[in-house]
Design an enzyme around this catalytic site. Structure first.
Site, PDB file in Angstrom:
ATOM      1  N   PHE A 126      -3.966   0.569   2.432  1.00 23.30           N
ATOM      2  CA  PHE A 126      -3.167   0.738   1.220  1.00 23.30           C
ATOM      3  C   PHE A 126      -3.866   1.710   0.284  1.00 23.30           C
ATOM      4  CE2 PHE A 126      -1.323  -0.372  -2.852  1.00 23.30           C
ATOM      5  CZ  PHE A 126      -0.056  -0.862  -2.571  1.00 23.30           C
ATOM      6  N   VAL A 263      -8.337   3.669  10.029  1.00 21.59           N
ATOM      7  CA  VAL A 263      -8.437   3.760   8.575  1.00 21.59           C
ATOM      8  C   VAL A 263      -9.329   4.944   8.232  1.00 21.59           C
ATOM      9  CG1 VAL A 263      -9.106   2.584   6.455  1.00 21.59           C
ATOM     10  CG2 VAL A 263      -8.179   1.261   8.368  1.00 21.59           C
ATOM     11  N   TYR A 420      15.770  18.548   1.019  1.00 19.89           N
ATOM     12  CA  TYR A 420      15.466  17.297   0.324  1.00 19.89           C
ATOM     13  C   TYR A 420      16.711  16.869  -0.439  1.00 19.89           C
ATOM     14  CZ  TYR A 420      12.648  13.925  -2.327  1.00 19.89           C
ATOM     15  OH  TYR A 420      12.118  12.773  -2.865  1.00 19.89           O
TER      16      TYR A 420
END
Length: 499
Positions: A126, A263, A420
């Site tokens: 996170f 990670v 987008y």
């Protein structure tokens, strides 16, 4: 970060009465009769981690850095997509982790992964929590619990090699923190996505982020020269030269891996000298096609400025203009000129630059007013962009009925560009189900029109099925094999990215 919305609660914005009237008339938007849940109303299950796991984690990072309180768990529940926020506004904390762990070193990250692998605890890396594709919401069936690995303590500028123009930085640095540290040395990354104020460097790498100055500075994955990664299978060092012919470039196994393979604990990043100045200019094109063609010529002649963005007719109109607005920001040389467009001067571009990080606050205000607002993005080669643009618009209009669909081009390459889209419609009785059905139809339309399912938001959970179709059975097999090799017990962000 606001637990049920975007950013700093003190910067929340409201809507003018005339905007509310327009929403009601054009889209049938009506205020919800249901009050949003307060922080104390969020429903959480009891933390399910065993005393052994909790004690083991505390022995690694310190007792105060293993948090099981409601505040930490709620603030690490899901990302910041509109479906994520709608669930939080309903008080649904069903995806909350059992604990939030804050490691302070590569060794501590490795040890947490070891314990969690042994005990079948899912681990969600996170950073800023800004994912809009379900990138921090794991599938938890078959696991004994879920730990969120918050990397905020890994927040240092480790070293700078000014001869090579490289800086080693840790992944927990948010965009403004990293720039402050580099600017003090006269350097910059030049990476400014809309999430810049809250997203982290680790998140930029894990999601292959693309910033608003990508035309001049490149995507974030272009900046990554090397990586240090902790995986359940062991530690991994990647990248020892600017380019290499020593087999496939394995950095790209980690870049875009969304925390599913390992990670990231450190990165060697290419940096640039701070520009002496940046100037702005704006142009009005008669059509989206004309502006897009001007962009293609600039890209293929390698004359791109640092920032270039073209809004279609609808996005320009919503912003108070006519035609198609192009914003240009350049840092050296002469600005591009366009014979078939009207020069509007610097003011419209400067106004856009001043408010460019504020869009998510407006999204929250529209949701509160009873609208559903969401974004999606894709990319294709220049020859395929018109077809892709129409396919997405038609799919959204067919699925949602009364809807406003806006689009801009903001990331250019010699061979193509991104699209987008921003979508606004009435929430209706079940906004979650309505949007999910529209999103599924749009994902299908993107694939049939030859676009990629994501240019820079990533795959997460929301795009996983479409991603499997895009890469095909062989690609799915490769992804699963990488996952099995680096994460044998499948604890890292299960259900995210890997089909």
């Amino acid at each position: 970060m606001l637990w049920s919305g975007w950013g700093d609660p003190g910067k929340a914005t409201g809507l003018a009465p005339e905007v509310l009237e327009l929403l009601a008339e054009a889209l049938g938007v009506t205020p919800s009769a249901e009050e949003p849940a307060g922080f104390g109303d969020v429903r959480l299950s009891a933390s399910g981690l065993s005393p052994f796991v909790l004690d083991s984690l505390r022995s690694i990072v310190g007792a105060e850095r293993v948090r099981t309180d409601a505040d930490a768990r709620i603030r690490h529940t899901r990302g910041k997509s509109t479906p994520d926020l709608l669930k939080m506004r309903r008080g649904d904390g069903s995806d909350a982790p059992d604990a939030v762990v804050l490691p302070g070193s590569h060794h501590e990250v490795s040890e947490v992964l070891r314990i969690c692998s042994d005990e079948m605890v899912a681990v969600v890396p996170f950073g800023g929590g800004t994912s809009v594709v379900g990138g921090v919401t794991p599938d938890i069936d078959g696991y004994t619990g879920v730990v969120t690995l918050d990397l905020r303590r890994l927040d240092k500028l480790v070293s700078v090699d000014e001869e090579s123009m490289l800086a080693e930085l840790q992944p927990g640095l948010r965009g403004p923190q990293a720039e402050e540290l580099l600017n003090a040395r006269g350097l910059t990354l030049g990476h400014f996505p809309q999430s810049w104020e809250y997203a982290t460097l680790g998140g930029f790498a894990a999601a292959r982020s693309s910033g608003q100055a990508s035309a001049g500075y490149g995507r974030f994955d272009d900046m990554v020269e090397g990586l240090t990664v902790a995986t359940p299978a062991g530690d991994w060092e990647l990248g020892r030269a600017p380019r290499s012919a020593a087999g496939p470039d394995l950095r790209h196994v980690v870049l875009g891996s969304e925390g599913a393979f390992g990670v990231i604990t450190s990165m060697r990043l290419r940096v640039r000298r701070l520009p002496v100045w940046r100037k702005w200019d704006a142009w009005r094109f008669p059509s989206f096609g004309a502006g897009r063609e001007a962009m293609r010529v600039l890209a293929q002649e390698r004359r791109l400025p640092a920032v270039i963005r073209l809004s279609d007719e609808t996005e320009t109109m919503i912003g108070g203009g006519s035609g198609c607005l192009m914003v240009v920001g350049w840092e050296r040389g002469e600005p591009p000129r366009f014979a078939d467009a009207e020069n509007l001067g610097a003011e419209p571009a400067e106004r856009w630059a001043e408010g460019r990080f504020g869009g998510p606050y407006l999204r929250d205000a529209l949701i509160a007013a009873g609208a559903t607002v969401e974004t999606l993005e894709t990319a294709a080669h220049w020859s395929g962009l018109p077809r892709l643009y129409e396919a997405v618009r038609l799919a959204l209009e067919a699925a949602l009925g009364r809807v406003i669909v806006m689009c801009h081009v903001s990331h250019l390459y010699e061979t193509g560009a991104s699209l987008y889209f921003t979508v606004v419609t009435a929430a209706g009785d079940d906004p979650l189900a309505r949007w999910e059905a529209a999103k599924a139809k749009t994902n299908e339309a993107i694939g049939l029109a030859g676009g990629t399912i994501s240019h820079h938001h990533g795959v997460g959970r929301d795009h996983r099925a479409a991603y499997a179709t895009e890469i095909g059975p062989v690609g799915v097999g490769v992804m699963r094999a990488i996952k099995k090799s680096l994460d044998p017990m499948g604890i890292l962000n299960p259900g995210v990215l890997v089909p």
